[in-house]
Motif scaffolding. Structure first.
Motif, PDB file in Angstrom:
ATOM      1  N   LEU A 163       9.757  -6.769 -14.964  1.00 24.62           N
ATOM      2  CA  LEU A 163      10.574  -6.069 -14.178  1.00 24.62           C
ATOM      3  C   LEU A 163       9.903  -4.931 -13.338  1.00 24.62           C
ATOM      4  CD1 LEU A 163      13.379  -5.142 -16.592  1.00 24.62           C
ATOM      5  CD2 LEU A 163      13.624  -6.314 -14.422  1.00 24.62           C
ATOM      6  N   PHE A 164      10.432  -4.899 -12.114  1.00 22.94           N
ATOM      7  CA  PHE A 164       9.932  -3.854 -10.897  1.00 22.94           C
ATOM      8  C   PHE A 164       9.670  -2.596 -11.442  1.00 22.94           C
ATOM      9  CE2 PHE A 164      11.096  -1.406  -6.914  1.00 22.94           C
ATOM     10  CZ  PHE A 164       9.811  -1.399  -6.633  1.00 22.94           C
ATOM     11  N   SER A 165       8.558  -2.037 -11.167  1.00 23.69           N
ATOM     12  CA  SER A 165       8.166  -0.790 -11.464  1.00 23.69           C
ATOM     13  C   SER A 165       7.671  -0.169 -10.216  1.00 23.69           C
ATOM     14  CB  SER A 165       7.323  -0.386 -12.662  1.00 23.69           C
ATOM     15  OG  SER A 165       6.466   0.615 -12.506  1.00 23.69           O
ATOM     16  N   GLU A 166       8.177   0.691  -9.481  1.00 24.67           N
ATOM     17  CA  GLU A 166       7.607   1.147  -8.366  1.00 24.67           C
ATOM     18  C   GLU A 166       6.019   1.703  -8.227  1.00 24.67           C
ATOM     19  OE1 GLU A 166       9.923   3.057  -5.335  1.00 24.67           O
ATOM     20  OE2 GLU A 166       8.198   3.593  -3.807  1.00 24.67           O
ATOM     21  N   PRO A 167       5.654   2.569  -9.092  1.00 30.12           N
ATOM     22  CA  PRO A 167       4.346   3.102  -9.097  1.00 30.12           C
ATOM     23  C   PRO A 167       3.342   1.987  -9.659  1.00 30.12           C
ATOM     24  CG  PRO A 167       5.711   4.539 -10.500  1.00 30.12           C
ATOM     25  CD  PRO A 167       6.642   3.364 -10.184  1.00 30.12           C
ATOM     26  N   LEU A 168       3.738   1.106 -10.359  1.00 27.53           N
ATOM     27  CA  LEU A 168       2.932   0.250 -10.895  1.00 27.53           C
ATOM     28  C   LEU A 168       2.816  -0.957  -9.683  1.00 27.53           C
ATOM     29  CD1 LEU A 168       1.225  -1.489 -13.050  1.00 27.53           C
ATOM     30  CD2 LEU A 168       2.976  -2.649 -13.861  1.00 27.53           C
ATOM     31  N   ALA A 169       4.064  -1.326  -8.973  1.00 31.77           N
ATOM     32  CA  ALA A 169       3.731  -2.079  -7.918  1.00 31.77           C
ATOM     33  C   ALA A 169       3.019  -1.708  -6.696  1.00 31.77           C
ATOM     34  CB  ALA A 169       5.239  -2.656  -7.427  1.00 31.77           C
ATOM     35  N   ARG A 170       2.988  -0.484  -6.414  1.00 31.21           N
ATOM     36  CA  ARG A 170       2.308  -0.054  -5.269  1.00 31.21           C
ATOM     37  C   ARG A 170       0.855   0.003  -5.492  1.00 31.21           C
ATOM     38  NH1 ARG A 170       4.986   1.302  -1.119  1.00 31.21           N
ATOM     39  NH2 ARG A 170       6.964   2.403  -1.363  1.00 31.21           N
ATOM     40  N   ALA A 171       0.540   0.261  -6.973  1.00 35.37           N
ATOM     41  CA  ALA A 171      -0.960   0.265  -7.290  1.00 35.37           C
ATOM     42  C   ALA A 171      -1.299  -1.322  -7.267  1.00 35.37           C
ATOM     43  CB  ALA A 171      -1.136   0.655  -8.612  1.00 35.37           C
ATOM     44  N   TYR A 172      -0.522  -2.148  -7.718  1.00 36.99           N
ATOM     45  CA  TYR A 172      -0.752  -3.456  -7.753  1.00 36.99           C
ATOM     46  C   TYR A 172      -1.261  -3.911  -6.165  1.00 36.99           C
ATOM     47  CZ  TYR A 172      -0.524  -8.566  -8.428  1.00 36.99           C
ATOM     48  OH  TYR A 172      -0.781  -9.978  -8.432  1.00 36.99           O
ATOM     49  N   PHE A 173      -0.301  -3.788  -5.058  1.00 36.24           N
ATOM     50  CA  PHE A 173      -0.595  -3.994  -3.684  1.00 36.24           C
ATOM     51  C   PHE A 173      -1.744  -3.604  -3.217  1.00 36.24           C
ATOM     52  CE2 PHE A 173       3.967  -5.046  -3.271  1.00 36.24           C
ATOM     53  CZ  PHE A 173       4.011  -6.099  -2.643  1.00 36.24           C
ATOM     54  N   ALA A 174      -2.120  -2.484  -3.687  1.00 39.65           N
ATOM     55  CA  ALA A 174      -3.382  -1.797  -3.240  1.00 39.65           C
ATOM     56  C   ALA A 174      -4.611  -2.673  -3.997  1.00 39.65           C
ATOM     57  CB  ALA A 174      -3.541  -0.354  -3.521  1.00 39.65           C
ATOM     58  N   ALA A 175      -4.499  -2.808  -4.889  1.00 31.91           N
ATOM     59  CA  ALA A 175      -5.585  -3.573  -5.687  1.00 31.91           C
ATOM     60  C   ALA A 175      -5.594  -5.108  -5.159  1.00 31.91           C
ATOM     61  CB  ALA A 175      -5.549  -3.878  -7.143  1.00 31.91           C
ATOM     62  N   LEU A 176      -4.560  -5.745  -4.731  1.00 33.55           N
ATOM     63  CA  LEU A 176      -4.541  -7.021  -4.240  1.00 33.55           C
ATOM     64  C   LEU A 176      -5.073  -6.949  -2.712  1.00 33.55           C
ATOM     65  CD1 LEU A 176      -3.517  -9.860  -4.452  1.00 33.55           C
ATOM     66  CD2 LEU A 176      -1.508  -9.186  -3.419  1.00 33.55           C
ATOM     67  N   ARG A 177      -5.132  -6.031  -2.018  1.00 34.15           N
ATOM     68  CA  ARG A 177      -5.718  -6.047  -0.597  1.00 34.15           C
ATOM     69  C   ARG A 177      -6.990  -5.703  -0.798  1.00 34.15           C
ATOM     70  NH1 ARG A 177      -0.783  -3.069   0.623  1.00 34.15           N
ATOM     71  NH2 ARG A 177      -1.725  -1.012   0.163  1.00 34.15           N
ATOM     72  N   GLU A 178      -7.535  -4.815  -1.815  1.00 30.90           N
ATOM     73  CA  GLU A 178      -8.985  -5.010  -2.165  1.00 30.90           C
ATOM     74  C   GLU A 178      -9.456  -6.341  -2.495  1.00 30.90           C
ATOM     75  OE1 GLU A 178     -11.141  -2.738  -1.639  1.00 30.90           O
ATOM     76  OE2 GLU A 178     -12.708  -3.689  -2.699  1.00 30.90           O
ATOM     77  N   ASP A 179      -8.781  -6.966  -3.358  1.00 28.79           N
ATOM     78  CA  ASP A 179      -9.021  -8.240  -3.486  1.00 28.79           C
ATOM     79  C   ASP A 179      -9.426  -9.338  -2.375  1.00 28.79           C
ATOM     80  OD1 ASP A 179      -9.751 -10.299  -5.541  1.00 28.79           O
ATOM     81  OD2 ASP A 179      -7.727 -10.381  -6.493  1.00 28.79           O
ATOM     82  N   ILE A 180      -8.248  -9.015  -1.612  1.00 29.85           N
ATOM     83  CA  ILE A 180      -8.304  -9.951  -0.290  1.00 29.85           C
ATOM     84  C   ILE A 180      -9.716  -9.568   0.608  1.00 29.85           C
ATOM     85  CG2 ILE A 180      -7.228 -10.339   2.025  1.00 29.85           C
ATOM     86  CD1 ILE A 180      -4.653  -9.784   0.505  1.00 29.85           C
ATOM     87  N   ARG A 181     -10.009  -8.228   0.598  1.00 27.32           N
ATOM     88  CA  ARG A 181     -10.981  -7.652   1.494  1.00 27.32           C
ATOM     89  C   ARG A 181     -12.499  -8.447   0.806  1.00 27.32           C
ATOM     90  NH1 ARG A 181      -8.931  -2.644   0.551  1.00 27.32           N
ATOM     91  NH2 ARG A 181      -7.411  -2.275   2.168  1.00 27.32           N
ATOM     92  N   GLN A 182     -12.426  -8.323  -0.737  1.00 26.84           N
ATOM     93  CA  GLN A 182     -13.612  -9.025  -1.310  1.00 26.84           C
ATOM     94  C   GLN A 182     -13.719 -10.427  -1.075  1.00 26.84           C
ATOM     95  OE1 GLN A 182     -13.769  -7.490  -5.428  1.00 26.84           O
ATOM     96  NE2 GLN A 182     -13.278  -5.464  -4.819  1.00 26.84           N
ATOM     97  N   ALA A 183     -12.726 -11.052  -0.912  1.00 25.32           N
ATOM     98  CA  ALA A 183     -12.845 -12.493  -0.742  1.00 25.32           C
ATOM     99  C   ALA A 183     -13.274 -12.578   0.575  1.00 25.32           C
ATOM    100  CB  ALA A 183     -11.267 -13.235  -1.047  1.00 25.32           C
ATOM    101  N   HIS A 184     -12.950 -12.051   1.635  1.00 18.95           N
ATOM    102  CA  HIS A 184     -13.257 -12.356   3.105  1.00 18.95           C
ATOM    103  C   HIS A 184     -14.787 -11.864   3.110  1.00 18.95           C
ATOM    104  CE1 HIS A 184     -14.014 -10.572   7.012  1.00 18.95           C
ATOM    105  NE2 HIS A 184     -13.421 -11.724   7.276  1.00 18.95           N
ATOM    106  N   ALA A 185     -15.273 -10.651   2.248  1.00 20.64           N
ATOM    107  CA  ALA A 185     -16.463 -10.337   2.422  1.00 20.64           C
ATOM    108  C   ALA A 185     -17.447 -11.244   1.929  1.00 20.64           C
ATOM    109  CB  ALA A 185     -16.827  -9.209   1.507  1.00 20.64           C
ATOM    110  N   ALA A 186     -16.867 -12.211   0.866  1.00 22.85           N
ATOM    111  CA  ALA A 186     -17.608 -13.109   0.117  1.00 22.85           C
ATOM    112  C   ALA A 186     -17.639 -14.651   0.981  1.00 22.85           C
ATOM    113  CB  ALA A 186     -17.294 -13.535  -1.240  1.00 22.85           C
TER     114      ALA A 186
END
Ligand SMILES: C[S@@+](CC[C@H](N)C(=O)[O-])C[C@H]1O[C@@H](n2cnc3c(N)ncnc32)[C@H](O)[C@@H]1O
Ligand code: SF4
Length: 425
Positions: free
Chosen positions: A61-84
């Protein structure tokens, strides 16, 4: 044993086969080095405003604080994949409901656009989000394929599925589909057939309504419940039966057949040029980022952590978010490729070079030809009308096996949490 050596296959035989084939080891694999060629990127957003009874995906179930933290982590994951060194040709954002936070989603889309300039950007959503502001924002952020889950236009079924309140009635949904259909090169509507309590008349009405709305693409999935889901569904929707599936599939093909072309066993298209179906079937390798996402790279199936909070922490710490994996043997990889080709209704007539694999491949092709499931056309084999249902049944069983894996991963996570709680007490 070759995948199709015991044709005609019964569902039970196919089910046994995939249970046997998909056997994740709860080891800690590491992500292979980036491939030289471009891959598809799948990003998973595991949040929904309401949880549907039949759904077998990783979602909470959607929780806004958790979802915002999650999107930020996902973007970090994308940047790391690109850097790799990963290069990406297509981006698919699925869930859950990626549009739960449109601003976060658009920031993530823009990042993908900047890093990879993909030719396809696809997003999944629900009918309550098909409003002009969201559609315009998605298009501006580069989305050219939007997929919306409708499942049924029968209000009784929508209620039983727990979708009516959150995602709207049939009367709310239809005008929204008409609006969104014009916005994107590919606009896909997800539907489900063979739901408990779904009559042939109800299905026919749904097909006629979507024909009338001239929807560009319809993915009409058979219900794919795990064993656990089947018993839960019995309480909310009624008993699930495989028996009526074939008849309902034939009915859909009949009603939609004169206006739509099948681009896979269950994907009906008005225009084959913009037919973007399942990323799993259209890409040999795909990289899955986000909690609970799967990757398939170099014949390895890899699974990310299903624990959302731990996924966020691990990404922030630059750690390994893979929790399980399986290396396919060459024979398993061949069966998997054959399955995907059959599902896409076309099997390449290129035999493997390896002698043992060539023997397996030839046995499959011969069995499929004898059973009149495929026939020769130019330099490939095309799946015949009767072969389509076999392809659908095989893919259904493959997804049921994948959904069972998801269930196992969630159970593992729940038991880890129970142990942690006991330790705290
Ligand atoms: C996982 S949802 C994600 C996108 C969005 N939340 C939605 O509801 O469409 C994507 C699609 O998966 C399909 N789906 C989910 N569980 C299923 C099941 N048990 N059997 C068949 N299809 C299923 C539904 O058609 C759904 O639209
Ligand atoms: S079908 Fe879509 S909206 Fe429903 S629970 Fe699954 S992911 Fe969420």
């Amino acid at each position: 044993m070759s995948l199709f050596s015991d044709l005609p296959l019964t569902s039970a035989a196919v089910r046994r086969l995939f249970r046997h084939q998909l056997h994740l080891q709860p080891i800690r694999p590491t992500l292979p080095h980036a491939l030289k060629s471009k891959v598809a990127l799948y990003l998973h957003i595991p949040f929904c405003e309401s949880l549907c009874t039949y759904c077998t995906f990783h979602r909470v179930l959607f929780s806004e604080p958790l979802a915002r933290a999650y999107f930020a982590a996902l973007r970090e994951d994308i940047r790391q994949a690109h850097a790799a060194g990963w290069q990406v040709s297509e981006v698919y954002i699925g869930g859950g409901t990626p549009t739960v936070l449109v601003d976060e989603l658009c920031t993530t889309l823009t990042l993908c656009q900047t890093l990879f300039a993909p030719k396809v950007m696809s997003v999944e959503t629900n009918p309550n989000h098909l409003v002009p502001a969201t559609l315009t924002a998605l298009r501006a952020a580069g989305v050219n394929r939007l997929s919306v889950g409708v499942q049924s236009l029968d209000n009784t079924l929508l209620r039983a599925m727990n979708r009516f309140e959150a995602y709207g009635s049939a009367e709310d949904i239809l005008p929204r589909l008409a609006l969104a259909n014009a916005y994107f090169d590919t606009f896909n509507v997800d539907m489900i057939f063979n739901l408990p309590g779904q009559s042939v008349a109800s299905l026919q009405q749904d097909a006629l309504a979507l024909l009338e709305a001239d929807i560009k693409q319809i993915s009409w999935y058979p219900l794919m419940p795990t064993r656990q889901k089947t018993s839960l569904l019995r309480e909310s929707m009624g008993a699930y039966q495989l028996k009526g599936e074939h008849k309902k599939y034939q009915q859909l093909c009949r009603v939609l057949g004169h206006r739509y072309t099948l681009s896979s066993a269950w994907c009906f298209n008005r225009n084959t040029v913009n037919a973007h179906d399942e990323y799993v079937t259209q890409n040999e390798h795909y990289l899955g980022l986000g909690s609970g996402a799967f990757s398939y790279v170099n014949h390895q199936l890899l699974v990310n952590d299903f624990n959302i909070e731990r996924y966020i922490e691990t990404v922030q710490a630059g750690g390994n978010r893979l929790v399980a994996g399986q290396h396919f043997t060459p024979a398993q990889a061949l069966s998997y490729r054959m399955l995907l080709q059959l599902f896409s209704l076309q099997v390449a007539a290129v035999a493997p070079v390896d002698r043992r694999l060539r023997k397996l491949w030839s046995a499959d092709i011969a069995a499929l030809k004898t059973a009149r499931m495929i026939q020769v056309a130019d330099d490939a084999y095309v799946v015949t009308e009767q072969g389509r249902y076999l392809a659908l049944a095989l893919m259904r069983e493959f997804y049921v096996a994948v959904n069972t894996l998801r269930e196992q991963m969630r159970e593992l996570q729940a038991s880890e949490q129970r142990i942690l709680l006991q330790e705290v007490e």
